[in-house]
Write an enzyme that holds these catalytic residues in place. Structure first.
Site, short mmCIF file in Angstrom:
data_model
loop_
_atom_site.label_atom_id
_atom_site.label_comp_id
_atom_site.label_asym_id
_atom_site.label_seq_id
_atom_site.Cartn_x
_atom_site.Cartn_y
_atom_site.Cartn_z
N SER A 59 42.48 35.89 48.21
CA SER A 59 41.36 36.35 49.10
C SER A 59 41.69 37.60 50.03
O SER A 59 41.04 37.60 51.05
CB SER A 59 40.33 35.27 49.72
N HIS A 107 51.79 32.57 38.72
CA HIS A 107 50.27 32.66 39.23
C HIS A 107 49.71 31.09 39.36
O HIS A 107 49.90 30.33 38.13
CB HIS A 107 49.27 33.56 38.77
N ASN A 154 46.12 42.37 41.03
CA ASN A 154 45.82 41.24 40.02
C ASN A 154 44.66 41.36 39.47
O ASN A 154 43.79 40.60 39.80
CB ASN A 154 46.44 40.02 40.42
N TRP A 155 44.39 42.29 38.30
CA TRP A 155 43.01 42.38 37.69
C TRP A 155 42.64 40.94 37.00
O TRP A 155 41.58 40.85 36.57
CB TRP A 155 43.09 43.56 36.81
N LYS A 156 43.66 40.14 36.78
CA LYS A 156 43.30 38.96 36.11
C LYS A 156 42.73 39.27 34.72
O LYS A 156 43.01 40.38 33.96
CB LYS A 156 42.50 38.01 36.96
N GLY A 206 43.44 40.00 44.43
CA GLY A 206 42.66 39.88 43.26
C GLY A 206 41.49 40.58 43.15
O GLY A 206 41.39 41.80 42.93
N GLY A 207 40.14 40.12 43.48
CA GLY A 207 38.95 40.75 43.32
C GLY A 207 38.83 41.86 43.93
O GLY A 207 38.46 43.03 43.37
N GLU A 255 47.16 30.11 38.63
CA GLU A 255 46.07 29.75 37.62
C GLU A 255 46.85 29.48 36.18
O GLU A 255 46.55 28.84 35.49
CB GLU A 255 45.24 31.09 37.31
N GLY A 294 40.32 32.76 45.26
CA GLY A 294 38.93 32.87 44.62
C GLY A 294 38.11 31.92 45.27
O GLY A 294 36.89 31.59 44.79
C1 3PY Z 1 43.50 36.31 44.72
O1 3PY Z 1 43.49 37.18 45.41
O2 3PY Z 1 42.88 35.46 44.78
C2 3PY Z 1 44.77 36.23 43.69
O3 3PY Z 1 44.79 35.11 43.16
C3 3PY Z 1 45.63 37.31 43.76
O4 3PY Z 1 46.75 36.98 42.78
#
Ligand code: 3PY
Length: 252
Positions: A215, A97, A9-11, A236-237, A99, A175
């Site tokens: 995370s 999600h 998920n590159w956001k 994510g990251g 967010e 996050g």
């Molecule tokens: C994270 O890894 O923090 C995410 O929100 C993945 O969607």
């Protein structure tokens, strides 16, 4: 046998050019070193999807949008419909999600429309659920998350529900660098699978991939994925670095 899935998920990160470079790097690494039995998905910004679809080997790597409109089409300035996502060559849409729920007011009612449109257009929803910190601290996380499913994807027919990938993402682990312990992840994933079995029967529940998100990184993926009810991750990251993402794909 349900599928193992690792979805990035590159956001709201990377320009189109940076995204294409990242996709190229992931594509090369996955082709040469990636675990063959893991479904790999890149969740990119809308602007990148067509180029990323052109860049990767589509038989090996799927592409996901991170959202879609709750309406099929029409006067909804700035929205991107599920049909538009489908026409890019993407195969998946990340929905719900935390967010989006928190910053863009996405309710179960809105998510039901998005899930339906995603399925109608032959796309696979990656449906996110998860509890905030205060719910975890109150010890009511199981009821909270199962209720999220009851209000949304549990309204689907069994045939449609079988097409859904579920991602459990405890909000307190997104996050923040905090991860659910491997026991906390397994406990919730098992509770969710039991709830799916109660709703649709064990056979359907056993087919659903339940991903862990929040995370997840190369250091903890191994331990998390070793759990019997954890079928991969929504990353994510760590999905923004090709080497880290590959290490997670290979963490089984
Ligand atoms: C994270 O890894 O923090 C995410 O929100 C993945 O969607």
């Amino acid at each position: 046998m349900r599928k193992k899935v690792v979805a990035g998920n590159w956001k709201c990160n990377t320009t189109v050019q940076e995204g294409v470079e990242l996709a190229k790097a992931v594509n090369e690494l996955v082709a040469t070193e990636g675990a063959k039995d893991v479904v790999v998905v890149l969740g990119t910004p809308f602007t990148h999807i067509t180029k990323v679809v052109e860049t990767v080997d589509n038989s090996r790597i799927g592409v996901a949008a991170q959202n879609c409109a709750a309406e099929a089409k029409g006067a909804f300035t700035g929205e991107v419909s599920a049909a538009m996502v489908k026409s890019t060559g993407a195969g998946y849409v990340i929905l719900g999600h935390s967010e989006r729920r928190e910053y863009y007011g996405e309710t179960s009612e809105i998510l039901n429309k998005k899930v339906a449109l995603t399925l109608e257009n032959g796309l696979t929803p990656i449906y996110c659920c998860g509890e905030p910190l205060e719910i975890r601290e109150a010890g009511t996380q199981k009821e909270f998350v199962i209720n999220q499913l009851k209000e949304t994807v549990f309204k689907l027919s069994a045939d449609d529900f079988k097409k859904v990938i579920v991602a459990y993402e405890p909000i307190w682990a997104i996050g923040t660098g905090k991860t659910a312990t491997t026991e906390q992840a397994q406990e919730m994933h098992k509770d969710l699978r039991d709830a799916m079995a109660a709703q649709y029967g064990q056979e359907v529940a056993d087919e659903i991939s339940i991903l862990y998100g929040g995370s997840c990184n190369p250091k903890n993926a191994n331990e998390l994925f070793a759990n019997p009810d954890v079928d991969g991750g929504l990353i994510g990251g760590a999905s923004l670095k090709a080497d880290d993402f590959l290490a997670i794909i290979n963490a089984y």
